[in-house]
Design a protein around this motif. Structure first.
Motif, PDB file in Angstrom:
ATOM      1  N   HIS A  13       0.833  -1.202   0.000  1.00  0.00           N
ATOM      2  CA  HIS A  13       0.000   0.000   0.000  1.00  0.00           C
ATOM      3  C   HIS A  13       0.867   1.251   0.000  1.00  0.00           C
ATOM      4  N   ASP A  15       2.219   4.168   1.657  1.00  0.00           N
ATOM      5  CA  ASP A  15       2.604   4.454   3.063  1.00  0.00           C
ATOM      6  C   ASP A  15       3.345   3.280   3.732  1.00  0.00           C
ATOM      7  N   ASP A  16       3.264   2.060   3.160  1.00  0.00           N
ATOM      8  CA  ASP A  16       4.033   0.943   3.725  1.00  0.00           C
ATOM      9  C   ASP A  16       5.538   1.229   3.663  1.00  0.00           C
ATOM     10  N   TYR A 133       1.769  -6.947  10.882  1.00  0.00           N
ATOM     11  CA  TYR A 133       0.643  -7.089  11.810  1.00  0.00           C
ATOM     12  C   TYR A 133      -0.513  -7.897  11.221  1.00  0.00           C
ATOM     13  N   HIS A 138      -0.095  -7.539   2.942  1.00  0.00           N
ATOM     14  CA  HIS A 138       1.323  -7.545   3.316  1.00  0.00           C
ATOM     15  C   HIS A 138       1.880  -8.965   3.194  1.00  0.00           C
TER      16      HIS A 138
HETATM   17 ZN   LIG Z   1      -0.027  -1.628   4.227  1.00  0.00          ZN
END
Ligand SMILES: [Zn+2]
Length: 288
Positions: A13, A15-16, A133, A138
């Motif tokens: 994404h 911002d990752d 998380y 991810h």
């Molecule tokens: Zn992400």
């Protein structure tokens, strides 16, 4: 010296990339070829108040935010796949047939492998096996990166690439970008001291975080901390007033953001334990 060095991060994404933005800025300044792959446009993310976006336009807005963040860190190549954001684990978006989580793993790995063969990274970076998380996107990109790391150098894998003029490429190291447990604990202690509520998703994070011993590599990015903050601020739609980031004073964040931490996960050149440079020990092709 760095003209043939190449660094690639495989994420899900916009911002990752924030966990590695300082390192990317640092290596870009040294002339390293830098590439980030983003598996989705993050359509299912939050929309901070005051940001001009709707659930329908959020993908476009976040792509623009990612391009802003990429420009701040001097990124050379940004690739975005056409998969849809799968949302947090257990949400209905997980079942959308267009989403990354539902995509065929070999299909995703083929796309990553193609880019590895194009950009020739000696060093690759991705999420750990739990995706930090547990986010399904991810985890999917982690798996695809792992496959691409081992397959890009193998002429039997995706031979159509070779017919199209690409060559095999053998990356030398794959890192997971991880936070050590003590950093989590310090973070939680800070929140408690300030009387701030620890969000539900973060409870138990400290136990799940990897022990400090697995960290093989610490990159000093103090020179780039301000740039890191500016690139984070590009992701305005993700910075609502209730996010943890918004509650941390600028000075605290800047001091936390001076060192990025990595775990060497896969390697064709032996182990590492106390590195300060992701390219440590790399021998460039054609050079001694
Ligand atoms: Zn992400």
């Amino acid at each position: 010296m760095s003209d043939h060095l190449s660094l690639m991060a495989i994420y899900a994404h916009p911002d990752d990339e924030q966990g590695v933005s300082g390192s990317f800025a640092k290596y870009a300044r040294q002339g390293v070829n830098t590439t980030i792959i983003c598996g989705t446009r993050g359509e299912v993310g939050e929309i901070a108040p005051g940001v001009d976006a709707t659930p329908e336009t959020l993908g476009q807005v976040r792509e623009a935010e990612m391009r802003c963040a990429a420009a701040k860190i001097g990124l050379r190549h940004l690739y975005m796949f056409e998969y849809r954001d799968s949302g947090m684990v257990g949400t209905p978006e997980n079942n959308d047939e267009r989403c990354l989580h539902q995509a065929d793993l070999i299909e995703v790995a083929e796309k990553v492998t193609r880019i590895v063969r194009e950009q020739k990274p000696q060093v690759m970076i991705t999420f750990d096996a739990w995706g930090g998380y547990g986010h399904p996107d991810h985890i999917q990109m982690h798996k695809a990166a792992l496959l691409a790391f081992w397959l890009a150098g193998d002429a039997r894998a995706f031979p159509e690439h070779l017919k199209q003029g690409l060559e095999t490429w053998t990356p030398q190291k794959l890192y997971f970008n991880v936070w050590p447990r003590t950093r989590f604990t310090a973070y939680m202690e800070y929140l408690q001291k300030e009387g701030k509520e620890i969000p539900e998703w973060m409870v138990g994070f400290g136990q799940r975080a990897l022990p400090d011993e697995v960290i093989t590599t610490r990159v000093d990015v103090s020179e780039f901390a301000k740039l890191k903050l500016e690139s984070l601020q590009c992701h305005a739609s993700q910075l609502g007033p209730n996010t943890i980031f918004s509650q941390i004073p600028r000075e605290v964040w800047l001091s936390m953001a001076t060192r990025e931490t990595f775990m060497l996960a896969e390697s064709r050149m032996g182990r590492a334990s106390d590195e300060t440079d992701l390219f440590e020990g790399i021998v460039q092709e054609g050079k001694e």
